[in-house]
Write a protein that holds these residues in place. Structure first.
Motif, short mmCIF file in Angstrom:
data_model
loop_
_atom_site.label_atom_id
_atom_site.label_comp_id
_atom_site.label_asym_id
_atom_site.label_seq_id
_atom_site.Cartn_x
_atom_site.Cartn_y
_atom_site.Cartn_z
N LEU A 108 1.57 0.99 8.40
CA LEU A 108 2.97 1.12 8.00
C LEU A 108 3.18 0.76 6.52
O LEU A 108 3.96 1.41 5.83
CB LEU A 108 3.85 0.24 8.88
CG LEU A 108 5.35 0.30 8.62
CD1 LEU A 108 5.90 1.68 8.96
CD2 LEU A 108 6.08 -0.77 9.43
N ASP A 109 2.47 -0.23 6.05
CA ASP A 109 2.63 -0.66 4.65
C ASP A 109 2.13 0.38 3.65
O ASP A 109 2.45 0.31 2.47
CB ASP A 109 1.93 -1.99 4.41
CG ASP A 109 0.44 -1.93 4.70
OD1 ASP A 109 0.05 -1.36 5.75
OD2 ASP A 109 -0.34 -2.45 3.90
N ARG A 114 4.93 -4.78 7.91
CA ARG A 114 3.93 -4.21 8.83
C ARG A 114 3.50 -5.23 9.87
O ARG A 114 3.41 -4.94 11.06
CB ARG A 114 2.72 -3.73 8.04
CG ARG A 114 1.61 -3.18 8.94
CD ARG A 114 0.22 -3.34 8.36
NE ARG A 114 -0.08 -4.72 8.01
CZ ARG A 114 -0.88 -5.06 7.03
NH1 ARG A 114 -1.48 -4.17 6.26
NH2 ARG A 114 -1.11 -6.35 6.78
N ARG A 138 3.53 -5.37 3.43
CA ARG A 138 2.52 -5.90 4.35
C ARG A 138 3.15 -6.83 5.39
O ARG A 138 2.80 -6.78 6.57
CB ARG A 138 1.41 -6.62 3.58
CG ARG A 138 0.44 -5.70 2.89
CD ARG A 138 -0.77 -6.44 2.33
NE ARG A 138 -0.42 -7.44 1.36
CZ ARG A 138 -0.26 -7.22 0.04
NH1 ARG A 138 -0.42 -6.00 -0.44
NH2 ARG A 138 0.05 -8.19 -0.77
#
Length: 185
Positions: free
Chosen positions: A71-72, A16, A13
């Motif tokens: 992305l995460d 990201r 996270r």
């Protein structure tokens, strides 16, 4: 090089979030017709474009989001570092941005993508996280003498990749000099 597989949800996270900061800058500059962080860009034009970042970020937060916002959630996240102690950068002393140092790192990243494709995985190499290199290095406990080279995201493609359309060879290859006779396949 060294590859760190990012598994911990909190690290993913944070990566990201660092990535998003650079991603919105990228979108703002692209939207203004600039090459993001281009060596020859007018810095005032970049600054004007970057004033659009807050509205881009707000719109993205209100939408389902794309690759960057998720992305995460990518199945495999690889963080690629380069050892500056052994990286040859023969263009180090030229009065321009360096290019040569990545000559061994990026072919390795491309090889990762080819190996993934052989396993029916898709992927992308991205360098936007480098905008926050110090924070990414701290997040993954990379020593000072290592540089963040890229993030590689891998997963199962939703659809089979199709053949890419490429610019014809004569458009980018010439004989004996720039602007010479085009190379005909």
């Amino acid at each position: 090089w060294r590859v760190v597989v990012a598994r911990a949800p909190a690290r993913r996270r944070r990566l990201r979030d660092l990535y998003l900061d650079g991603w919105y800058d990228y979108l703002a500059m692209s939207g203004a017709g600039l090459t993001p962080w281009g060596s020859l860009n007018d810095r005032e034009e970049e600054a004007t474009a970057l004033r659009q970042v807050p509205s881009l970020a707000r719109r993205a937060a209100a939408a389902p989001g794309g690759f960057a916002e998720h992305l995460d959630e990518v199945p495999v996240l690889l963080v690629l570092f380069a050892d500056l102690a052994v990286l040859s950068t023969v263009d180090r002393d030229l009065p321009r941005h360096g290019l040569v140092g990545g000559a061994s790192i990026y072919p390795f990243a491309w090889s990762l993508l080819l190996a993934a494709r052989a396993e029916d995985l898709g992927g992308v190499v991205t360098t936007i996280a480098v905008r926050h290199e110090d924070e990414v290095k701290a997040l993954f406990e990379a020593p000072d003498e290592w540089a963040l080279a890229a993030v590689v995201a891998l997963g199962r493609p939703r659809q089979r990749p199709r053949r890419l359309r490429r610019v014809p060879v004569p458009a980018w290859a010439s004989i004996d000099r720039m602007g010479g006779d085009p190379v005909e396949p």
